[in-house]
Scaffold this motif. Structure first.
Motif, PDB file in Angstrom:
ATOM      1  N   UNK A  34      18.544  18.837   2.032  1.00  0.00           N
ATOM      2  CA  UNK A  34      18.020  19.978   2.205  1.00  0.00           C
ATOM      3  C   UNK A  34      17.564  20.503   3.266  1.00  0.00           C
ATOM      4  N   UNK A  35      17.609  22.070   2.963  1.00  0.00           N
ATOM      5  CA  UNK A  35      16.804  22.458   4.541  1.00  0.00           C
ATOM      6  C   UNK A  35      15.860  22.819   5.105  1.00  0.00           C
ATOM      7  N   UNK A  36      14.781  22.083   3.789  1.00  0.00           N
ATOM      8  CA  UNK A  36      13.469  22.028   4.961  1.00  0.00           C
ATOM      9  C   UNK A  36      12.246  21.090   4.317  1.00  0.00           C
ATOM     10  N   UNK A  37      11.353  20.595   4.983  1.00  0.00           N
ATOM     11  CA  UNK A  37      11.116  19.011   4.709  1.00  0.00           C
ATOM     12  C   UNK A  37       9.298  19.902   3.906  1.00  0.00           C
ATOM     13  N   UNK A  38       9.231  19.181   2.608  1.00  0.00           N
ATOM     14  CA  UNK A  38       8.028  19.378   2.170  1.00  0.00           C
ATOM     15  C   UNK A  38       7.434  18.317   2.126  1.00  0.00           C
ATOM     16  N   UNK A  39       5.976  19.381   2.684  1.00  0.00           N
ATOM     17  CA  UNK A  39       4.544  18.088   2.628  1.00  0.00           C
ATOM     18  C   UNK A  39       3.987  18.881   1.372  1.00  0.00           C
ATOM     19  N   UNK A  40       2.966  17.297   1.038  1.00  0.00           N
ATOM     20  CA  UNK A  40       1.834  18.153   0.023  1.00  0.00           C
ATOM     21  C   UNK A  40       0.257  17.961   0.828  1.00  0.00           C
ATOM     22  N   UNK A  41      -0.081  18.946   1.360  1.00  0.00           N
ATOM     23  CA  UNK A  41      -1.228  18.495   2.079  1.00  0.00           C
ATOM     24  C   UNK A  41      -2.771  18.439   0.585  1.00  0.00           C
ATOM     25  N   UNK A  42      -3.639  17.502   0.981  1.00  0.00           N
ATOM     26  CA  UNK A  42      -5.201  17.653   0.190  1.00  0.00           C
ATOM     27  C   UNK A  42      -5.542  18.700   0.268  1.00  0.00           C
ATOM     28  N   UNK A  54      -4.185  10.725  -7.530  1.00  0.00           N
ATOM     29  CA  UNK A  54      -4.771  12.481  -8.089  1.00  0.00           C
ATOM     30  C   UNK A  54      -5.556  12.885  -7.047  1.00  0.00           C
ATOM     31  N   UNK A  55      -5.844  14.677  -7.565  1.00  0.00           N
ATOM     32  CA  UNK A  55      -5.859  15.365  -6.235  1.00  0.00           C
ATOM     33  C   UNK A  55      -5.141  16.617  -6.405  1.00  0.00           C
ATOM     34  N   UNK A  56      -6.041  17.198  -5.538  1.00  0.00           N
ATOM     35  CA  UNK A  56      -5.381  19.013  -5.503  1.00  0.00           C
ATOM     36  C   UNK A  56      -5.030  18.574  -4.422  1.00  0.00           C
ATOM     37  N   UNK A  57      -3.770  19.306  -3.939  1.00  0.00           N
ATOM     38  CA  UNK A  57      -2.793  19.582  -2.661  1.00  0.00           C
ATOM     39  C   UNK A  57      -1.752  21.058  -3.267  1.00  0.00           C
ATOM     40  N   UNK A  58      -1.663  21.083  -1.799  1.00  0.00           N
ATOM     41  CA  UNK A  58      -0.334  22.329  -1.287  1.00  0.00           C
ATOM     42  C   UNK A  58       0.237  21.940  -1.048  1.00  0.00           C
ATOM     43  N   UNK A  59       1.527  22.109  -1.418  1.00  0.00           N
ATOM     44  CA  UNK A  59       2.651  22.293  -0.839  1.00  0.00           C
ATOM     45  C   UNK A  59       3.094  23.215   0.394  1.00  0.00           C
ATOM     46  N   UNK A  60       3.774  22.606   1.169  1.00  0.00           N
ATOM     47  CA  UNK A  60       4.063  23.302   2.358  1.00  0.00           C
ATOM     48  C   UNK A  60       5.090  23.076   2.885  1.00  0.00           C
ATOM     49  N   UNK A  61       6.448  24.005   3.376  1.00  0.00           N
ATOM     50  CA  UNK A  61       7.355  23.293   3.665  1.00  0.00           C
ATOM     51  C   UNK A  61       7.860  23.968   5.153  1.00  0.00           C
ATOM     52  N   UNK A  62       8.528  23.435   5.861  1.00  0.00           N
ATOM     53  CA  UNK A  62       8.711  23.323   6.976  1.00  0.00           C
ATOM     54  C   UNK A  62      10.672  23.251   7.262  1.00  0.00           C
ATOM     55  N   UNK A  63      11.164  24.248   8.002  1.00  0.00           N
ATOM     56  CA  UNK A  63      12.551  24.290   8.077  1.00  0.00           C
ATOM     57  C   UNK A  63      13.154  23.083   8.821  1.00  0.00           C
ATOM     58  N   UNK A  64      14.179  22.026   8.478  1.00  0.00           N
ATOM     59  CA  UNK A  64      14.736  21.251   9.775  1.00  0.00           C
ATOM     60  C   UNK A  64      15.338  21.558  10.635  1.00  0.00           C
TER      61      UNK A  64
END
Length: 742
Positions: free
Chosen positions: A424-432, A402-412
């Motif tokens: 896929x073509x991206x790596x997704x991160x969920x940053x606090x 539980x918490x608040x995250x922002x999803x960011x995407x970095x091209x592989x």
């Protein structure tokens, strides 16, 4: 091939004449072809509205439930999307349910293209369902009745997939977003992750100088005009007015760019234009009660996040009741639902991230930089990136702490470590994130809040006056025939009808267009008159954009001045000196339940076995990074599947992970100190668990810094020497990065 701009003698005047002749020939042909495209648009419109269940889905569908046959009938229906050839569906994966917005247009936008929300979900192997609607509402239909019908639809989907690894992921686009959130708060047990795309939830929010649509209710004197439109429609509200409201937000596109783009590229753009217009022109109706609820309770009242919306049984809508992860898509380029309106409900509901956690909620948001409102759920680029990533990782998002995250995407690229773990073509991160990250996007001041509260009070007064003095007269005057005539003569409908083949002139246009197609002579790309045409077009767009800017600035200034008046505020009962707030405090009952739960978790900190110890240790080490990478989450599946004990279901794993997370959150030192008591005596089992923890942590980045320090402490807790443990763990069958979780 470029046309020679000079005569054999090199006369530039003759060359210019030749260019003019070439250009005029092309313009004449393009004009006829453009008119024929408008004719096709009109014919397409007539065919579309003549259908019993018009939609723009690009997939075949099978009817599962017809809302018209329910005890409380609605014009909604549940259909199953039939996968196209080549798409393999895994019935053990959680189903996706896309709910389309009823905002004036017909259904189908969520499956409008192959690269769509439905398309990317099916490519990820998920069964897909779609909740759409018919053009005409059922008598007595209300927003609440629709919500309960959709609850029955979700119960049906859950029943059709008893072996699915999780409850349905429900996607609500635009206005369907708030409808899905309301239902998820009332029936949280029906939902897996909830995705809301371009959905307004905090209706007053925004920043000065942008997004003036939020001022409309106040500038029009409130919702009395909504009631008038419903009465003139004989108890129905014409969705064409909502569509026109959208078009008014961007006059340069409405009045020029959309048509000019087809005119200037008529040989290539016609099919794309007609495809979109089939949806854009498919206007639907709402019952007057439905639109009045939407305007009064949401757009002007802003009552959703404040918990002031009540169902007929007296139950309040409290978004804090939602237990599934909430994923929010928004964009800075969206002038209909800007990021503030998509996200500021979080500020209304919670004091800080700890309070989000106290309610057991996981909120993930992503903010696009440029895409417009429709592009959030229509654009192929967004579907291939954001929607595809969330569809592929939705089960993993479901187990986020539980918490608040922002999803960011970095091209592989070639440097991406363990790229096989990120499809896929991206790596997704969920940053606090914290609430300050949302506040940093800008929002209302206390003065602004008082202004909107005053506009709400004025709306209530004007609506009451209309209902008492005007409404009875209007209802006596309007007959069903008159209501139908006014709908049919709406300007947006007339523009389609007038240029259809029903117009005898357009029959001649069709014949001329067919003749021109055989003798088409496109202008050369280097023709100077073509460049002049483009220059004039840009000037027209600039002029219309400038006009829009001045009108928006004027409307904002008028709203701020009128509703910022202390005299007006005092007259309608708003204290000009107060600092209004919609924040809901945690109820005494919930606080008591929370304290009981805290005591229970603290008492169980020493319970469990190797699985609990491994998850607790992994959460402790991984939290040092402040983010979760999809590669680490993919590796985490290994612990869930077979590395530590027998496999568990996704729901069981989610419960386990959350309990261990809260134990660490409540008393980290006590939770860590208890780990040795949970471990088996068998050192090989301990080393295997440690190897799994190390592999998850190294899947996305090198283990270093604080993460390395915490991993060393875990080794000690596991009874292993840090360096020796790392060496031995390297020899313990690590997971195969190419192995896919079931």
């Amino acid at each position: 091939m470029a046309m020679d701009r000079t005569t054999p003698s090199g006369d530039p005047v003759s060359g210019l004449v030749a260019s003019a002749v070439e250009y005029m020939t092309d313009v004449g042909q393009r004009s006829v072809l453009f008119l024929d495209v408008l004719r096709q648009r009109g014919d397409q419109y007539r065919e579309h509205v003549a259908q019993t269940a018009p939609h723009v889905l690009s997939y075949a569908a099978e009817l599962i439930m017809d809302g018209r046959k329910l005890d409380d009938p609605v014009n909604y229906a549940l259909v199953r999307i039939i996968p196209p050839k080549g798409i393999e569906i895994d019935l053990k994966r959680r189903p996706f349910v896309v709910v389309d917005p009823r905002a004036g247009h017909g259904p189908g936008i969520g499956g409008f293209k192959a690269d769509s929300e439905i398309g990317v979900a099916m490519k990820a192997g998920h069964p897909c369902y779609f909740i759409g609607f018919l053009p005409e509402p059922m008598p007595g239909q209300t927003i609440e009745r629709i919500a309960w019908a959709e609850a029955l639809f979700l119960e049906k989907v859950i029943g059709l997939h008893p072996d699915a690894d999780g409850k349905p992921c429900v996607i609500g686009n635009c206005q369907a977003g708030w409808a899905v959130m309301i239902l998820a708060s009332l029936r949280p047990e029906l939902f897996g992750p909830v995705i809301v795309a371009g959905a307004p939830l905090a209706y007053w929010a925004g920043v000065h100088g942008k997004y003036p649509m939020r001022y409309s209710g106040g500038l029009l004197g409130g919702s009395w005009l909504t009631a008038l439109a419903g009465d003139l429609g004989g108890g129905k509200f014409d969705g064409a007015w909502l569509v026109q409201n959208f078009e008014n937000q961007n006059p340069s596109n409405t009045l020029w760019t959309k048509q000019y783009n087809v005119f200037s590229k008529v040989d290539t753009e016609a099919s794309r234009y007609l495809e979109f217009e089939r949806w854009w022109g498919g206007h639907v109706n709402l019952n007057a009660e439905e639109i009045q609820f939407i305007v009064d309770e949401l757009f002007i009242g802003n009552n959703l996040a404040a918990g002031r919306i009540k169902m007929s049984d007296g139950e309040s809508v409290d978004l804090r009741n939602i237990r599934s992860p909430i994923v929010v898509f928004c964009s800075k380029g969206d002038n209909i639902t800007p990021p503030q309106q998509a996200l500021d409900w979080i500020l209304d509901l919670y004091a800080d991230v700890d309070e989000i956690r106290a309610y057991g909620q996981t909120i993930v948001y992503t903010v696009h930089e440029t895409v417009g409102h429709l592009g959030i759920f229509v654009s192929g680029g967004v579907a291939k990136k954001e929607h595809a990533e969330f569809s592929s990782n939705i089960d993993l998002i479901d187990v986020l702490p539980p918490g608040l995250y922002e999803a960011t995407f970095e091209a592989k690229d070639a440097e991406t470590a363990n790229a096989d773990l990120a499809p896929g073509q991206w790596v997704m991160r969920c940053e606090a994130r914290t609430l300050d990250d949302i506040r940093a996007m800008g929002g209302n001041s206390p003065d602004d809040e008082r202004r909107f509260e005053a506009a709400k009070r004025v709306s209530e007064l004007n609506l009451a006056a209309y209902r008492k003095f005007v409404q009875p007269l209007i209802k006596r005057m309007v007959t069903p025939e008159l209501a139908d005539w006014m709908r049919n003569t709406h300007p947006l409908r007339v523009q389609y009808e007038a240029l259809s083949s029903q117009n005898p002139f357009m029959t001649a246009v069709k014949a001329a267009a067919e003749h021109i197609q055989d003798q088409r002579k496109p202008v050369s790309s280097d023709n100077p008159f073509l460049a002049f045409q483009e220059s004039i077009s840009k000037q027209i767009v600039h002029a219309l954009d400038s006009w829009r800017g001045s009108q928006e600035a004027l409307s904002e200034a008028v709203f701020l001045a009128v509703y910022g008046s202390p005299a007006l505020q005092a007259a309608v009962g708003v204290d000009p000196r107060s600092a209004p707030s919609r924040r809901q405090e945690m109820s005494t009952e919930y606080r008591a339940r929370l304290q009981t739960r805290i005591a229970e978790l603290k008492s169980r900190v020493g319970e469990g076995g190797l699985r609990e110890a491994a998850i607790r240790a992994l959460l402790y080490a991984g939290s040092a990074r402040g983010m979760v990478d999809e590669r680490s989450l993919e590796a985490l599946r290994q612990i869930r599947r077979n590395v530590v004990g027998k496999p568990v279901t996704l729901a069981e794993f989610k419960t386990l992970a959350r309990e261990q997370f809260f134990m660490l959150l409540l008393d980290r030192e006590a939770a860590l100190a208890a780990i040795p008591t949970l471990l088996p005596d068998n050192m090989n089992e301990r080393q295997a668990a440690f190897a799994a923890i190390r592999d998850v942590l190294s899947a996305s980045a090198e283990i270093s810094g604080e993460v390395a320090s915490r991993l060393s402490r875990i080794a000690e807790l596991f009874g292993l020497d840090g360096r020796e443990a790392s060496e031995k763990a390297s020899n313990v069958a690590p997971f195969d990065p190419k192995a896919k979780a079931s």
